[in-house]
Design a protein around this motif. Structure first.
Motif, PDB file in Angstrom:
ATOM      1  N   LEU A   1     -28.967  34.534 -43.813  1.00 13.61           N
ATOM      2  CA  LEU A   1     -29.690  34.572 -44.992  1.00 13.61           C
ATOM      3  C   LEU A   1     -28.736  34.020 -46.030  1.00 13.61           C
ATOM      4  O   LEU A   1     -29.334  33.220 -46.912  1.00 13.61           O
ATOM      5  CB  LEU A   1     -29.278  36.052 -45.426  1.00 13.61           C
ATOM      6  N   HIS A   2     -27.545  33.948 -45.982  1.00  3.95           N
ATOM      7  CA  HIS A   2     -26.786  33.245 -46.921  1.00  3.95           C
ATOM      8  C   HIS A   2     -26.910  31.940 -47.000  1.00  3.95           C
ATOM      9  O   HIS A   2     -26.918  31.237 -48.031  1.00  3.95           O
ATOM     10  CB  HIS A   2     -24.963  33.688 -46.740  1.00  3.95           C
ATOM     11  N   LEU A   3     -26.964  31.096 -45.681  1.00  7.63           N
ATOM     12  CA  LEU A   3     -27.408  29.759 -45.515  1.00  7.63           C
ATOM     13  C   LEU A   3     -28.685  29.589 -46.401  1.00  7.63           C
ATOM     14  O   LEU A   3     -29.021  28.637 -46.871  1.00  7.63           O
ATOM     15  CB  LEU A   3     -27.400  29.369 -44.237  1.00  7.63           C
ATOM     16  N   ALA A   4     -29.582  30.366 -45.884  1.00  5.33           N
ATOM     17  CA  ALA A   4     -31.129  30.312 -46.276  1.00  5.33           C
ATOM     18  C   ALA A   4     -31.140  30.205 -47.727  1.00  5.33           C
ATOM     19  O   ALA A   4     -31.968  29.586 -48.607  1.00  5.33           O
ATOM     20  CB  ALA A   4     -31.997  31.264 -45.859  1.00  5.33           C
ATOM     21  N   ARG A   5     -30.366  31.292 -48.411  1.00  2.28           N
ATOM     22  CA  ARG A   5     -30.251  31.315 -49.942  1.00  2.28           C
ATOM     23  C   ARG A   5     -29.706  29.922 -50.522  1.00  2.28           C
ATOM     24  O   ARG A   5     -30.309  29.701 -51.619  1.00  2.28           O
ATOM     25  CB  ARG A   5     -29.106  32.290 -50.195  1.00  2.28           C
ATOM     26  N   LYS A   6     -28.859  29.061 -49.768  1.00  2.00           N
ATOM     27  CA  LYS A   6     -28.683  27.770 -50.174  1.00  2.00           C
ATOM     28  C   LYS A   6     -29.444  26.769 -49.903  1.00  2.00           C
ATOM     29  O   LYS A   6     -29.285  25.554 -50.050  1.00  2.00           O
ATOM     30  CB  LYS A   6     -27.219  27.592 -49.545  1.00  2.00           C
ATOM     31  N   GLY A   7     -30.478  27.163 -49.332  1.00  2.00           N
ATOM     32  CA  GLY A   7     -31.553  25.954 -48.755  1.00  2.00           C
ATOM     33  C   GLY A   7     -31.475  25.666 -47.447  1.00  2.00           C
ATOM     34  O   GLY A   7     -31.918  24.441 -47.254  1.00  2.00           O
ATOM     35  N   LEU A   8     -30.174  26.103 -46.850  1.00  2.00           N
ATOM     36  CA  LEU A   8     -29.902  25.689 -45.657  1.00  2.00           C
ATOM     37  C   LEU A   8     -30.231  26.360 -44.269  1.00  2.00           C
ATOM     38  O   LEU A   8     -30.116  27.434 -44.420  1.00  2.00           O
ATOM     39  CB  LEU A   8     -28.323  25.431 -45.661  1.00  2.00           C
ATOM     40  N   GLY A   9     -30.610  25.515 -43.302  1.00  2.00           N
ATOM     41  CA  GLY A   9     -30.874  26.274 -42.002  1.00  2.00           C
ATOM     42  C   GLY A   9     -30.570  25.376 -40.777  1.00  2.00           C
ATOM     43  O   GLY A   9     -30.768  24.164 -40.964  1.00  2.00           O
ATOM     44  N   PHE A  10     -30.102  25.666 -39.774  1.00  2.00           N
ATOM     45  CA  PHE A  10     -30.037  24.851 -38.661  1.00  2.00           C
ATOM     46  C   PHE A  10     -30.397  25.463 -37.147  1.00  2.00           C
ATOM     47  O   PHE A  10     -30.103  26.610 -37.155  1.00  2.00           O
ATOM     48  CB  PHE A  10     -28.731  24.004 -38.692  1.00  2.00           C
ATOM     49  N   THR A  11     -30.682  24.674 -36.511  1.00  2.00           N
ATOM     50  CA  THR A  11     -30.843  25.128 -34.949  1.00  2.00           C
ATOM     51  C   THR A  11     -29.987  23.898 -34.161  1.00  2.00           C
ATOM     52  O   THR A  11     -30.051  22.925 -34.309  1.00  2.00           O
ATOM     53  CB  THR A  11     -32.399  25.165 -34.478  1.00  2.00           C
ATOM     54  N   LEU A  12     -29.840  24.570 -32.915  1.00  2.00           N
ATOM     55  CA  LEU A  12     -29.197  23.515 -31.846  1.00  2.00           C
ATOM     56  C   LEU A  12     -30.441  23.072 -31.069  1.00  2.00           C
ATOM     57  O   LEU A  12     -30.990  23.919 -30.455  1.00  2.00           O
ATOM     58  CB  LEU A  12     -28.226  24.263 -31.184  1.00  2.00           C
ATOM     59  N   GLY A  13     -30.695  21.888 -31.039  1.00  2.00           N
ATOM     60  CA  GLY A  13     -31.932  21.238 -30.417  1.00  2.00           C
ATOM     61  C   GLY A  13     -33.041  22.074 -31.119  1.00  2.00           C
ATOM     62  O   GLY A  13     -32.931  22.051 -32.351  1.00  2.00           O
TER      63      GLY A  13
END
Ligand code: NAP
Length: 290
Positions: A163-175
């Motif tokens: 959530l904290h990352l999404a609030r900053k507009g960030l998200g990531f996945t591995l592969g």
């Protein structure tokens, strides 16, 4: 129920819920803590305060085994949710040696059982965290005290990081983020633990009612915070250079990088337990911190 239960890691996310559940079931709780003051304040992610729920306090320093001596004297059972997560300490010193000192004390004092909150997949992990947890699980299996090992998937508390990352507009996945996880609420895990205290030596893989891929978790986090999805795919080829850089930064960076890169790659799905759902929890966390 007059049994006295020693709880290690009582101030943590899971430890606090375990103390609350034990107290609600009429057990006497002996809490092992570093700071009674912080134990009496509410914990993060909705974890309860221990005020009024603890019959005996013992202040311990796991780096000094003399402070553990007789922590289990006169107690019936031990539950340990002790482990390094966000703290700045070596998992080997705490997850392995700290729990081992406590197990030796439980053996010396004739405790009937020792329930350890471990983690799913620790037998295959190569991070220091996973090696330390696996080493302690093996010691517990060989103990004369009945050892119960609970291997949870992730916790709701940790999923909140998405959530904290999404609030900053960030998200990531591995592969492609296809590996799956079924995170569990601390209160549901605590109910499971308290319900299985008196079982013979065994182990259980447990998770919550919702199973999602890491990709779906990211999408859920963006939905909850109401932002447009921007999910970065970390290509598998970048793992080695990332780990190389982390290994040269600090032992903590090295361990955490290895832990997360390995965890994001494999399924961590335990038997579905409890009824608390992830999305309403994340919405509550988001609203309370908005
Ligand atoms: N988080 C997850 O998603 C997850 C998933 C599966 C398994 N687990 C495992 O489950 C266990 C509990 O996790 P959690 O999220 O409840 O962790 P947490 O909130 O960080 O609680 C850990 C507990 O261990 C104590 N502790 C840590 N380092 C210490 C040190 N150097 N000296 C003394 N005490 C120390 C903490 O005391 P203070 O409060 O004083 O720091 C706290 O009481 C851990 O072993 C963790 O690895 C976690």
């Amino acid at each position: 129920m007059n049994e006295t239960i020693v709880v290690a890691g009582a101030t943590g996310y899971v430890g606090r819920h375990v103390v609350e559940a034990l107290d609600a079931e009429g057990y006497r709780v002996r809490a092992l803590v570093r700071s009674q003051e912080s134990a009496q304040a509410p914990g993060p992610f909705g974890a309860p305060s221990l005020r009024g729920r603890v019959a005996e306090w013992k202040t311990v320093n796991y780096s000094d085994p003399t402070t553990i001596r007789d922590a289990c004297a006169g107690a019936d059972r031990v539950v340990s949710a002790l482990g390094v997560t966000r703290q700045n300490a070596s998992p080997w010193d705490i997850d392995f040696l700290g729990n081992l000192s406590l197990l030796e004390d439980a053996e010396r004092n004739g405790a009937a059982s020792f329930l350890y909150v471990n983690v799913l997949n620790c037998e295959s992990g190569t991070s220091l965290t996973m090696r330390a947890k696996h080493a302690f699980s093996e010691s517990l299996r060989r103990s004369r005290v009945a050892g119960q090992i609970v291997n949870p998937s992730g916790y709701f508390s940790d999923v909140s990081d998405f959530l904290h990352l999404a609030r900053k507009g960030l998200g990531f996945t591995l592969g492609d983020g296809a590996a799956q996880i079924n995170p569990i609420h601390g209160a549901d895990l605590a109910d499971f633990i308290v319900g299985h205290l008196a079982e013979p030596s065994t182990s259980w893989d447990v998770g919550g009612p919702d199973t999602l891929s890491y990709r779906e978790l990211e999408e859920l986090a963006f939905r909850v915070v109401g932002r447009r999805r921007r999910i970065l795919r970390i290509q598998p080829g970048i793992q080695r250079p990332l780990q190389w850089a982390a290994d040269r930064t600090s032992p903590r960076a090295s361990n955490l990088t290895r832990f997360f890169l390995e965890s994001l790659k494999i399924d961590a799905v335990g038997t579905a337990t409890g009824h608390r759902r992830l999305e309403p929890f994340l919405r509550e966390v988001h609203q309370s911190s908005a």
